[in-house]
Design a protein around this motif. Structure first.
Motif, PDB file in Angstrom:
ATOM      1  N   THR A 113       7.611   6.796   3.526  1.00 18.16           N
ATOM      2  CA  THR A 113       7.574   6.049   4.782  1.00 18.16           C
ATOM      3  C   THR A 113       6.508   4.969   4.605  1.00 18.16           C
ATOM      4  O   THR A 113       5.852   4.895   3.568  1.00 18.16           O
ATOM      5  N   LYS A 114       6.331   4.141   5.629  1.00 17.97           N
ATOM      6  CA  LYS A 114       5.282   3.120   5.569  1.00 17.97           C
ATOM      7  C   LYS A 114       3.901   3.746   5.791  1.00 17.97           C
ATOM      8  O   LYS A 114       2.875   3.125   5.553  1.00 17.97           O
TER       9      LYS A 114
ATOM     10  N   GLY B  79       0.573  18.227  -7.759  1.00 17.86           N
ATOM     11  CA  GLY B  79       0.969  16.817  -7.671  1.00 17.86           C
ATOM     12  C   GLY B  79       2.430  16.668  -7.272  1.00 17.86           C
ATOM     13  O   GLY B  79       2.781  15.859  -6.409  1.00 17.86           O
ATOM     14  N   ALA B  80       3.293  17.470  -7.892  1.00 16.26           N
ATOM     15  CA  ALA B  80       4.729  17.399  -7.590  1.00 16.26           C
ATOM     16  C   ALA B  80       4.990  17.819  -6.146  1.00 16.26           C
ATOM     17  O   ALA B  80       5.797  17.209  -5.444  1.00 16.26           O
TER      18      ALA B  80
ATOM     19  N   ASN C  98      -1.935   5.388  -0.398  1.00 15.50           N
ATOM     20  CA  ASN C  98      -1.783   6.842  -0.539  1.00 15.50           C
ATOM     21  C   ASN C  98      -2.798   7.348  -1.554  1.00 15.50           C
ATOM     22  O   ASN C  98      -2.978   6.717  -2.612  1.00 15.50           O
TER      23      ASN C  98
ATOM     24  N   ALA D 211       3.904  15.209  -3.742  1.00 12.26           N
ATOM     25  CA  ALA D 211       4.903  14.129  -3.706  1.00 12.26           C
ATOM     26  C   ALA D 211       6.189  14.577  -3.023  1.00 12.26           C
ATOM     27  O   ALA D 211       7.017  13.745  -2.675  1.00 12.26           O
TER      28      ALA D 211
ATOM     29  N   ALA E 293       3.207  14.273  -9.639  1.00 17.64           N
ATOM     30  CA  ALA E 293       3.699  13.394  -8.564  1.00 17.64           C
ATOM     31  C   ALA E 293       4.706  12.388  -9.117  1.00 17.64           C
ATOM     32  O   ALA E 293       5.744  12.121  -8.508  1.00 17.64           O
TER      33      ALA E 293
ATOM     34  N   PRO F 128       0.791  -1.236   0.000  1.00 15.84           N
ATOM     35  CA  PRO F 128       0.000   0.000   0.000  1.00 15.84           C
ATOM     36  C   PRO F 128       0.825   1.289   0.000  1.00 15.84           C
ATOM     37  O   PRO F 128       0.488   2.248  -0.687  1.00 15.84           O
ATOM     38  N   HIS F 129       1.940   1.333   0.714  1.00 10.72           N
ATOM     39  CA  HIS F 129       2.698   2.588   0.802  1.00 10.72           C
ATOM     40  C   HIS F 129       3.511   2.876  -0.462  1.00 10.72           C
ATOM     41  O   HIS F 129       4.010   3.982  -0.634  1.00 10.72           O
TER      42      HIS F 129
ATOM     43  N   LEU G 177       0.452   5.303  -5.165  1.00  9.75           N
ATOM     44  CA  LEU G 177      -0.331   6.535  -5.009  1.00  9.75           C
ATOM     45  C   LEU G 177      -1.501   6.477  -5.982  1.00  9.75           C
ATOM     46  O   LEU G 177      -1.303   6.348  -7.188  1.00  9.75           O
TER      47      LEU G 177
ATOM     48  N   LEU H  57       6.620  12.705 -11.765  1.00 12.76           N
ATOM     49  CA  LEU H  57       7.876  13.372 -12.130  1.00 12.76           C
ATOM     50  C   LEU H  57       8.699  13.702 -10.883  1.00 12.76           C
ATOM     51  O   LEU H  57       9.927  13.624 -10.906  1.00 12.76           O
ATOM     52  N   ALA H  58       8.001  14.059  -9.804  1.00 14.96           N
ATOM     53  CA  ALA H  58       8.721  14.378  -8.570  1.00 14.96           C
ATOM     54  C   ALA H  58       9.325  13.126  -7.959  1.00 14.96           C
ATOM     55  O   ALA H  58      10.418  13.148  -7.416  1.00 14.96           O
ATOM     56  N   ASN H  59       8.596  12.030  -8.042  1.00 15.86           N
ATOM     57  CA  ASN H  59       9.078  10.780  -7.450  1.00 15.86           C
ATOM     58  C   ASN H  59       8.733   9.584  -8.341  1.00 15.86           C
ATOM     59  O   ASN H  59       7.739   8.895  -8.128  1.00 15.86           O
TER      60      ASN H  59
ATOM     61  N   LEU I 147       0.635   6.056   5.343  1.00 14.04           N
ATOM     62  CA  LEU I 147      -0.111   6.425   4.144  1.00 14.04           C
ATOM     63  C   LEU I 147      -0.565   7.880   4.232  1.00 14.04           C
ATOM     64  O   LEU I 147      -0.965   8.354   5.293  1.00 14.04           O
ATOM     65  N   VAL I 148      -0.472   8.561   3.099  1.00 13.10           N
ATOM     66  CA  VAL I 148      -0.830   9.972   3.047  1.00 13.10           C
ATOM     67  C   VAL I 148      -2.078  10.113   2.179  1.00 13.10           C
ATOM     68  O   VAL I 148      -2.065   9.741   1.008  1.00 13.10           O
ATOM     69  N   VAL I 149      -3.126  10.627   2.775  1.00 13.31           N
ATOM     70  CA  VAL I 149      -4.386  10.793   2.043  1.00 13.31           C
ATOM     71  C   VAL I 149      -4.763  12.273   2.064  1.00 13.31           C
ATOM     72  O   VAL I 149      -4.894  12.870   3.137  1.00 13.31           O
TER      73      VAL I 149
ATOM     74  N   VAL J 247       8.255  17.994  -3.666  1.00 14.26           N
ATOM     75  CA  VAL J 247       9.252  18.967  -4.094  1.00 14.26           C
ATOM     76  C   VAL J 247       8.660  20.375  -4.224  1.00 14.26           C
ATOM     77  O   VAL J 247       7.538  20.547  -4.685  1.00 14.26           O
TER      78      VAL J 247
ATOM     79  N   LEU K 150       7.347   6.108  -7.188  1.00 11.26           N
ATOM     80  CA  LEU K 150       5.961   5.831  -6.796  1.00 11.26           C
ATOM     81  C   LEU K 150       5.240   5.101  -7.928  1.00 11.26           C
ATOM     82  O   LEU K 150       5.425   5.416  -9.096  1.00 11.26           O
TER      83      LEU K 150
END
Lengths: 283, 560
Positions: free
Chosen positions: B407-408, B250-251, A60, B254, A76, A38-39, A42, A78-80, B410-412, B256, A83
């Protein structure tokens, strides 16, 4: 070991009998068989009944604006790039409000999985035509019947040589879960248009209607043959093909940014030595 | 008395290389130790039309443009016709003999004889350099820096033409006094507002820029794109402005720091995204480089008319900060500050500039970057309490921020009203708590507001109030209006939201007459001040013809 339970079980806001339930199940199975925790994932969605789906997953989530899930997901990613970014939203969100972003995402071939719940109607706003509604469909907003021709997302995606184009049906969960696994494993932009009934507002394209028409593409079907894929993409009506309709190995968008080859942008240092040299150019 | 302050205006068509000429002159003048201020006026076309590049140059610091012209460099006949009236007493027109200009107060240059047509701007560079008293080697160096690396043959050709032009002009008897040399030139940069915003953002650690091209904001993105490889950032030209802001969100979600440069019309498309940044509590810096509206308006001219728009952009209520740099230096520092405020208070922050400042190159003392660090992105590495909740209720309203996938936990997050865990809610008591949480962040923003900068006399008879790029003209006008019987003060807002009355109201009340000077037709800052404090300024000097406010304009308007 990732299990279905890791992705949680939530109370939903959907109507009983909605195709969304089966799609949610298939998505969980796709994630688990892909061994994604799950982590690591996204989910990004827009607005609509389908866009609520990520809220019923323990992962996420960024639930943004109507039509704008793809840009958020692209930023998101592009930043990471580490994911696993999955966009899940409906036909109105992706093909109507977000149509330009749909085209741009295909052109970029950014490594995202796009799951479109396609019930050919607007559910959240109670039964207006969607971009995929068939001509002549009568709704309260279109009392004389839908006057525009339906948008064919598969044909558009194949025509643009999207790198992975598939169609599933909420009534065939095993098949759909398999497609989702393949889409998640695909490197590049992957579209899965998922046909589903809307039990409350679409009285034409019902479960039985789809069930009668949907067939899976035979094993010998070659999804890398663009011309035959174009023909398959145009099939609609009495027979509706399901499966991977087209795929290719185009270079992904992220690979074209040299800075991303050194890893994600997150946490990257700012090189003041380099900045100093840049500023010296102004002297 | 020696003339220490000269305004030169180069005029011609787009495509004649007048910006190159202007930039080379600007660089040479700064290398020689002078201060400069550039005002560019151009039309929305690639070839033809009438464009000007003005440089005010002085041995002293220059803070504002001037209307009167001492040296008119006409690259076509039209320039003479259009700008003759602006030429001051003792001024000089430099024109091409092909244009058959009368010789009175005019230096007629045989351009054809001195170089081929496509090198006319280099001929002009040589001639003007002689008139201003610049050394040939210094000008040749600027020319080399510009062309040298691209093409050696071309560089050589340019050098020859420059020499020819210098030699020719040295032989002329011209009634135009050279600038006195600067004894000990200090090293300075030539930088415009947009370049400074890009550099400030880089120094703050910006790693993502998404944009859709729009004058006069585009060059911010271009300056970032030029350094993307070296500074490790992604710059993406989005399919439209709506995509641009949503990509940046979005960036940033995530992890930055992200920037979105645009102008009024493009920003109009972004406003739903602004609201999303407010609700989802995602930091994002939006630079709005103003130009005259409504709609397409005057695409390449200047105005300060988007203050109210930016302040009220986005549906619903959420805190925000709006910065309005008045100088190139402030563009650099406030780009950093605005990214910092966005990260610290997790929401949309704005930097309001305009075409005048965007394109105005000036002599800038190098920034002391040795003592700088990137801004704190405000990201935690682990959850302080479990389960991790993106929207945890805190006294400051700022919730600890984790990143998805790092991290483990979760981000909502999202744009629907949510309980602390970020999921959907229709519980109206939660709604109230969340509105209040978001609103509490404004107190933190207020505590960090940059107070307006006061200059000139305390308890003045006349207090000139302004914001953004009109700063320099207001300062210069104040200097000219000040005399033995009139005390004049100025107040410049480099942050126009939130307003903190304690920072300025007393000064207003202590002044004899308060005049608000701004580049719009409604008097938007004046209205905002009245709304927030009840104080009605006594008079307004407004400009909305597409040109920057000048000291002369202010003085004329005050006299009426």
């Amino acid at each position: 070991m990732v299990t279905i339970e890791d992705y949680g079980k939530y109370e939903t806001a959907w109507c009983p009998g909605c195709g969304n339930f089966s799609i949610l199940d298939a998505v969980k199975r796709g994630l688990v068989t892909s061994e994604l925790e799950p982590h690591q994932v996204l989910f990004v969605s827009g607005i609509g009944q389908a866009a609520k789906a990520p809220h019923y997953l323990n992962t996420n989530v960024f639930n943004g604006l109507h039509g704008r899930a793809l840009p958020v997901a692209s930023g998101a990613k592009l930043a990471n790039p580490n994911l696993k970014v999955i966009v899940e939203s409906g036909d109105g969100c992706n093909y109507g409000e977000g149509g330009n972003h749909f085209l741009a995402a295909i052109r970029r071939n950014i490594d995202l999985t796009l799951i479109v719940h396609d019930n050919q109607i607007y559910g959240l706003t109670k039964g207006q035509a969607s971009p995929t509604s068939e001509e002549g469909l009568i709704t309260k907003a279109q009392p004389e019947g839908v006057a525009s021709a339906p948008f064919n997302p598969i044909a558009v995606a194949v025509a643009m040589q999207a790198s992975f184009v598939a169609r599933g049906f909420s009534g065939m969960i095993d098949h759909l879960a398999g497609l989702l696994k393949e889409a998640m494993a695909h490197e590049g932009f992957a579209l899965i248009d998922v046909l589903q009934p809307c039990v409350s507002f679409n009285k034409v394209n019902t479960f039985a209607w789809y069930k009668k028409r949907c067939y899976t593409l035979p094993d010998e079907y070659d999804p890398t043959d663009w011309r035959s894929a174009m023909q398959t993409a145009m099939e609609w009506g009495d027979k509706i093909p399901l499966g991977i309709i087209y795929r290719n190995q185009r270079t992904t968008f992220e690979k074209r940014f040299s800075v991303l080859q050194q890893g994600p942008l997150i946490g990257r240092d700012t090189d003041f030595g380099e900045l100093k040299k840049i500023l010296e150019k102004f002297a | 008395m020696e003339k220490t302050d000269v305004t030169l205006l180069i005029g011609g068509e787009a495509g004649q290389g007048l910006v190159t000429l202007g930039q080379l002159l600007a660089k040479s003048l700064v290398h020689a130790g002078y201060s400069i201020l550039v005002t560019q006026s151009y039309q929305s076309r690639i070839r033809g039309g009438h464009n000007t590049f003005a440089i005010r140059v002085s041995t002293e610091a220059v803070v504002a443009p001037r209307e009167s012209v001492d040296l008119l460099i006409a690259m076509n006949a039209e320039t003479v016709t259009l700008h003759k009236a602006e030429v001051a007493d003792g001024g000089l027109i430099v024109a091409d003999e092909a244009h058959g200009t009368e010789t009175d107060g005019c230096l007629v240059v045989p351009y054809q004889q001195l170089g081929e047509t496509r090198f006319a701007n280099v001929v002009a560079l040589g001639v003007v350099s002689v008139l201003l008293g610049l050394d040939q080697p210094l000008v040749a160096r600027s020319l080399d820096d510009f062309f040298g690396k691209k093409d050696h043959e071309m560089a050589e050709k340019n050098r020859q033409i420059l020499t020819t032009a210098f030699d020719w002009c040295d032989q002329q008897t011209v009634a135009f006094e050279k600038l006195p040399p600067v004894a000990k030139p200090i090293q300075r940069m030539v930088m415009n507002g947009n370049e400074a915003i890009a550099m400030g953002a880089l120094s703050a650690g910006v790693k993502f820029c998404s944009f859709y091209p729009m004058t006069p904001a585009t060059s911010i993105a271009l300056n970032l794109a030029a350094q993307a490889g070296r500074m490790g950032l992604v710059v993406e030209q989005a399919e439209d402005e709506i995509a641009a802001i949503n990509m940046a969100i979005g960036a940033s979600f995530a992890g930055v720091p992200s920037i979105v440069p645009t102008s009024g019309g493009g920003f109009a498309l972004m406003t739903e995204g602004v609201s999303l940044a407010g609700m989802s509590e995602t930091p994002v810096l939006i630079v709005v480089a103003q130009r005259p509206g409504p709609a397409t308006g005057l695409p390449t001219r200047t105005e300060q008319a988007d203050l109210e728009f930016v302040l009220h952009s986005g549906h619903g209520e959420f805190p925000r900060a709006i910065f309005s740099p008045g100088t190139v230096e402030e563009c650099f520092w406030l780009a950093r500050k605005s990214l910092e405020v966005a990260a610290k208070f997790q929401g949309p922050v704005f930097l309001l500039t305009d075409q005048f400042l965007a394109d105005s190159s000036r002599a800038v003392t190098p920034f002391d970057i040795d003592n700088l660090e990137p801004i704190d992105p405000g990201i935690e590495t682990d959850a302080s309490s479990l389960p991790y909740s993106r929207y945890a209720i805190t006294p400051s309203g700022v919730s600890p921020r984790l990143l998805p996938g790092m991290t483990k936990h979760l981000v909502v997050a999202g744009g629907d009203e949510h309980p602390v865990d970020g999921h959907l809610t229709e519980d109206l008591s939660i709604r109230e708590v969340m509105v209040e949480k978001r609103m509490r962040k404004e107190q933190g923003i207020i505590a960090e507001v940059v107070p307006p900068e006061a200059q000139g006399d305390e308890r003045p008879d006349l207090l000139l109030v302004t914001w953004g790029s009109s700063k320099g003209s207001v300062l210069e006008a104040a200097d000219q209006l000040r005399n033995e019987t009139t005390r004049v003060g100025t107040l410049h807002f480099s942050q126009v939201w939130p307003l903190v009355p304690d920072h300025f109201l007393q000064r207003f009340q202590d002044a004899g007459k308060v005049v608000c000077v701004e580049g719009n037709a409604f008097g938007q800052l004046a209205r905002l001040i009245r709304r927030e404090t009840g104080f009605a300024v006594h008079s307004r000097v407004l400009r909305y013809d597409g040109l920057p406010i000048t000291p002369e304009y202010i003085i004329r308007e005050l006299g009426d």
